[in-house]
Write an enzyme that holds these catalytic residues in place. Sequence first.
Site, short mmCIF file in Angstrom:
data_model
loop_
_atom_site.label_atom_id
_atom_site.label_comp_id
_atom_site.label_asym_id
_atom_site.label_seq_id
_atom_site.Cartn_x
_atom_site.Cartn_y
_atom_site.Cartn_z
N MET A 14 0.46 -8.23 -14.16
CA MET A 14 0.55 -9.43 -13.20
C MET A 14 0.30 -10.53 -13.89
SD MET A 14 0.03 -8.11 -9.44
CE MET A 14 -1.42 -8.12 -9.47
N GLY A 15 -0.19 -10.36 -15.21
CA GLY A 15 -0.40 -11.69 -15.86
C GLY A 15 -1.81 -12.06 -15.86
N HIS B 273 -5.89 -5.98 -20.63
CA HIS B 273 -4.39 -6.11 -20.82
C HIS B 273 -3.75 -5.69 -22.36
CE1 HIS B 273 -4.64 -8.60 -16.91
NE2 HIS B 273 -4.04 -7.56 -16.75
N ASP C 193 -7.32 1.17 -13.02
CA ASP C 193 -6.57 1.41 -11.69
C ASP C 193 -6.47 2.89 -11.80
OD1 ASP C 193 -6.07 -1.50 -10.61
OD2 ASP C 193 -5.78 -1.65 -12.75
N SER D 241 -8.35 -9.51 -13.81
CA SER D 241 -8.01 -11.00 -13.48
C SER D 241 -8.79 -11.85 -12.26
CB SER D 241 -6.54 -11.03 -13.37
OG SER D 241 -5.80 -10.30 -14.36
P1 AMP Z 1 -3.02 -5.92 -13.66
O1 AMP Z 1 -2.10 -7.15 -14.10
O2 AMP Z 1 -4.21 -6.36 -12.96
O3 AMP Z 1 -1.79 -5.32 -12.55
O4 AMP Z 1 -3.03 -5.00 -14.50
C1 AMP Z 1 -2.17 -4.45 -15.53
C2 AMP Z 1 -2.22 -3.21 -16.24
O5 AMP Z 1 -3.54 -3.49 -16.89
C3 AMP Z 1 -2.88 -2.08 -15.22
O6 AMP Z 1 -2.34 -0.84 -16.01
C4 AMP Z 1 -4.15 -2.15 -15.33
O7 AMP Z 1 -5.05 -0.94 -15.10
C5 AMP Z 1 -4.66 -2.49 -16.67
N1 AMP Z 1 -5.90 -3.25 -16.70
C6 AMP Z 1 -6.53 -4.30 -15.98
N2 AMP Z 1 -7.88 -4.59 -16.30
C7 AMP Z 1 -8.11 -3.35 -17.38
C8 AMP Z 1 -9.20 -3.09 -17.92
N3 AMP Z 1 -10.49 -3.86 -17.69
N4 AMP Z 1 -9.22 -2.18 -18.84
C9 AMP Z 1 -8.16 -1.38 -19.33
N5 AMP Z 1 -6.96 -1.82 -18.40
C10 AMP Z 1 -6.99 -2.68 -17.55
#
Ligand code: AMP
Length: 282
Positions: free
Chosen positions: A30-31, A37, A150, A186
């Site tokens: 989601m940026g 990420h 997640d 984020s």
């Molecule tokens: P999001 O943008 O928050 O939807 O996350 C996008 C992807 O990045 C998802 O697969 C999350 O599980 C992964 N992600 C977010 N934060 C972390 C983190 N601290 N360590 C590893 N993966 C992450």
Amino acid sequence: MEVLRTVTDVRNFVENQKKQGKKIGLVPTMGALHDGHLTLGREAKKHCDILIYSIFVNPTQFGPNEDLDKYPRDFEGDENKLSSIGVDAVFYPTSDVMYPEGYKTYVKVRDLSNILCGESRTNHFEGVTTVVLKLFNITKTDCAFFGKKDFQQFAIIKKMCNDLNVDIELYPVDIVRESDGLAMSSRNAYLNENERKAAVVLSKSLKQAVDKINSYKDCNELISDVTETIKSEPLANIEYVEFRKADDLSKASDLNDENVILLAVRFGNTRLIDNMVVKKGQ
Ligand code: AMP
């Protein structure tokens, strides 16, 4: 790095790569990208030839009182970060591209979507599985990468792919943490200075339980220990602390199996999640 805005853009890009025999990898996000990420992308590059990120703040996974409007957005910053790790293309659609007028179809993994985070976030996982399946279909990716941060989301996507015969390799990637242990997110940007300091209690409580696993007599003792540690931080408001089987998230009790401690805790208006896998004898 190519910026793809429409489904046709993505289709043309991918078709061209596939003609050359390239294996495609996708990292959906989601940026407001951070090192967590980017670590997904670094891992992805070991398994594919062409790496695509998607950046889409997906409205269908936000509840009516959640943070859709104020969710952090920084496409220019994200573009620079993705270029710096050698990403080949970013899919950056508008909501109209993903959900044109008259859109009606949703994908739901029953049961798994209603527990843990799904209890307070009704329809959240339905939004996630819907957008992820759309992204899989648009990009025709060969493999996809998700963070273990997640944990429930990954379990649900894995189940969806299994149940719907989606032939894509899924890779879970370890949680990336700040130097003090807080899982990168984020949403950490919402925390004020005191809340940010307080939020360290999440990883601290989990790490402590992992370190003490051989001394607990049962899972209730483990859960109370984690709960008490979090409660010692006055700014923390617990939504749940749960002990579940790592493979299917059903209720767990045996400390000798591979299980996961999952938690969701609020600091002010900010809801954070974290988890760690534990097993006696580690
Ligand atoms: P999001 O943008 O928050 O939807 O996350 C996008 C992807 O990045 C998802 O697969 C999350 O599980 C992964 N992600 C977010 N934060 C972390 C983190 N601290 N360590 C590893 N993966 C992450």
